[in-house]
Design an enzyme around this catalytic site. Sequence first.
Site, PDB file in Angstrom:
ATOM      1  N   HIS A 269      -2.954   3.906  -3.764  1.00 29.08           N
ATOM      2  CA  HIS A 269      -2.415   3.127  -2.639  1.00 29.08           C
ATOM      3  C   HIS A 269      -1.014   2.606  -2.961  1.00 29.08           C
ATOM      4  O   HIS A 269      -0.676   1.452  -2.688  1.00 29.08           O
ATOM      5  CB  HIS A 269      -3.343   1.963  -2.290  1.00 29.08           C
ATOM      6  CG  HIS A 269      -4.667   2.405  -1.736  1.00 29.08           C
ATOM      7  ND1 HIS A 269      -4.806   2.868  -0.449  1.00 29.08           N
ATOM      8  CD2 HIS A 269      -5.903   2.467  -2.308  1.00 29.08           C
ATOM      9  CE1 HIS A 269      -6.086   3.182  -0.235  1.00 29.08           C
ATOM     10  NE2 HIS A 269      -6.767   2.965  -1.352  1.00 29.08           N
TER      11      HIS A 269
ATOM     12  N   ASP B 170       0.868  -1.176   0.000  1.00 26.91           N
ATOM     13  CA  ASP B 170       0.000   0.000   0.000  1.00 26.91           C
ATOM     14  C   ASP B 170       0.904   1.225   0.000  1.00 26.91           C
ATOM     15  O   ASP B 170       2.134   1.088  -0.062  1.00 26.91           O
ATOM     16  CB  ASP B 170      -0.935  -0.007   1.214  1.00 26.91           C
ATOM     17  CG  ASP B 170      -2.275   0.664   0.922  1.00 26.91           C
ATOM     18  OD1 ASP B 170      -2.297   1.902   0.795  1.00 26.91           O
ATOM     19  OD2 ASP B 170      -3.285  -0.053   0.803  1.00 26.91           O
TER      20      ASP B 170
ATOM     21  N   GLU C 214     -10.095   3.640  -5.257  1.00 30.08           N
ATOM     22  CA  GLU C 214      -9.818   4.916  -4.585  1.00 30.08           C
ATOM     23  C   GLU C 214      -8.715   5.738  -5.259  1.00 30.08           C
ATOM     24  O   GLU C 214      -7.862   6.329  -4.604  1.00 30.08           O
ATOM     25  CB  GLU C 214      -9.493   4.668  -3.105  1.00 30.08           C
ATOM     26  CG  GLU C 214     -10.671   4.068  -2.359  1.00 30.08           C
ATOM     27  CD  GLU C 214     -10.419   3.892  -0.861  1.00 30.08           C
ATOM     28  OE1 GLU C 214     -11.389   4.042  -0.088  1.00 30.08           O
ATOM     29  OE2 GLU C 214      -9.281   3.605  -0.470  1.00 30.08           O
TER      30      GLU C 214
END
Length: 625
Positions: free
Chosen positions: A338, A284, A409
């Site tokens: 991420h 991440d 995201e």
Amino acid sequence: MKVYSLYHYVYFVFKRRKTMAGCTLMAGVMLLYLTVVVRRNAASDDYRTAEQMPYFVKSYKCINNTCIVSKLPSVEKENIGLDGSIDVCRLTCGRYGSLWPKPTVNTTIGKSVIEFGLDNIKFDTSLIADQMSKEYMSEVTQVFVSSLKKLCVPNCVYYAITPIISITTSTAFDYIKLTTNESYSLKTNTEGDRIVINIEAKTVYGARNGLETLRQLVATYGSSVSGKKLVMAGDVQISDQPMYAYRGFMLDTARHYFPMETIKRHIDAMAHSKLNVFHWHATDSHSFPLDLPSAPLMSKYGAYSPDEIYSFKEIKDLLRYALVRGVRIIIEIDSPAHAGNGWQWGKASGYGDMAVCVDKGPWRKYCVQPPCGQLNPINTNTYKWLGKIYKDLINVLPKGEAFHMGGDEVALNCWNTTTEITNWMKSNNRSLDEEGYLDLWSQFHSNSLSEYDKEAGDVNSDMIVWSSGLTEPEIIEKYLDKKRYTVEAWEGSNIPVELVKLGYKVIIALKDVYYLDHGFWSSTIYHNWKQIYNNKMPKVDNPNLVLGAETCMWSEYVDDKAVDSKVWPRAAALAERLWSNPTTNSLSAEYRFLQHRERLVTLGIKADTVTPEWCYLHEGKCIID
């Protein structure tokens, strides 16, 4: 006056009258004496039973499919008899005993139990399909025996009866995948001084499931002082197969590092619950802990410390460890969002910025949580190094294994505020609006997939992505090929239904049910095991496109000290939902679930408690919220 005891009187008579009559008299007197003593002791015991026995011990009896506890006065601290074990009682009480998940085809569990010795277990593998399958099952049987030994801490009493476990498979060895047949049948019966157990399956993974069920048909009674005794349900016939092929659990090892021993412990718990996919969210923006031979700088710059990495050898060993327990590992390298720490060395090494917005602030402008970071979709070196990462992982994964590319995201404002990217967009006649950046996002996935396919040498691997702005039902067909991509849906309860209508394969991971970190931060809500169990899988036009589901433990607010209790036994609730897909709710499953929790604890999992001890011991007396 001198008083003689009975002994003196008998001696006196016998000494002076050495005759037949004297002997007869002596025998009569002795008999009278013994009768008096026995009656006196019996009276004393009766009196102690009523008022002086210092302990009450538990005794369990199965009545109307419920283990009912009663307390009996005793001179001992615990009941070491067969009826003193709630585990033994629940072994055969009720249609499914203490099995978890419950079998789906046919289940018959008789009331008898048979004592056996741990040292006498024998395996007959002569009917296993091929040599590789035999080698695999040899390791599986070692795991099985090891789990029984954990029941015997500190020791089990030796017993002569020999269990002979005969295992039959019919297909050659292959790695576990979505299409693997995991069904099995199991039968136990007694032949003289032997217990004969027959497990038949198409594949070694079905046979492993059968052994796991057999493990759940074993319990102990006795005590640590007197020695524990192993018993097995003696009259069992089961036919079983799972309803869903993808039965998963996800662990995030990027926001907190977890030692390899912890990961293996979770895989143990998965295996004992018949979960079969470990989704490893390995990287991440926070960290990149994978130490890969083709990209060593990723962990050098991305790991929290040199001691908090997963070596290439450890990754390979973990894959083998999981396989022996019937668990696939799907690795996730999250991208393009991420991703930050681990990628920041590119510019100094002449590769340009492979990641942008790394650690940029204020973070709310450029990502969903700190630290920010997003891969640079217009830098060709980004894909070159992704390809090196893919190459190393492909080399250790089974051929054709699915791969998780992340994909959620994406902060469009990060790209839209990066001069290098906006200049490229303008020079290539791309609009700087949402649609323009969705096109760029889609191009990133296309380029990444090409790198993966090149390293894999084919175009057969399933790619998994999280649901996102790119997977909205209204636009997904424009951006992602349904023949290549499976969507893991974590938002919107109706999204999976809409995606299936379009022909996309779906994995369910709804945050409002299956996110195990919820309830420990911000305004999120904790979901207990009953909510997870009672959440039914969606009804869709083509059920084959709903592959299954998984619980997810994101690790912002959990580390190695508490992860067991936050995951288990809740993750096991989903195991029965996916294996059995029951029409009943958690109320009918609660005492099997409680028994499974105790079993996990015995096996070394620090599973959380979900009910007061009194309720656990008094079946049917509590409503568990």
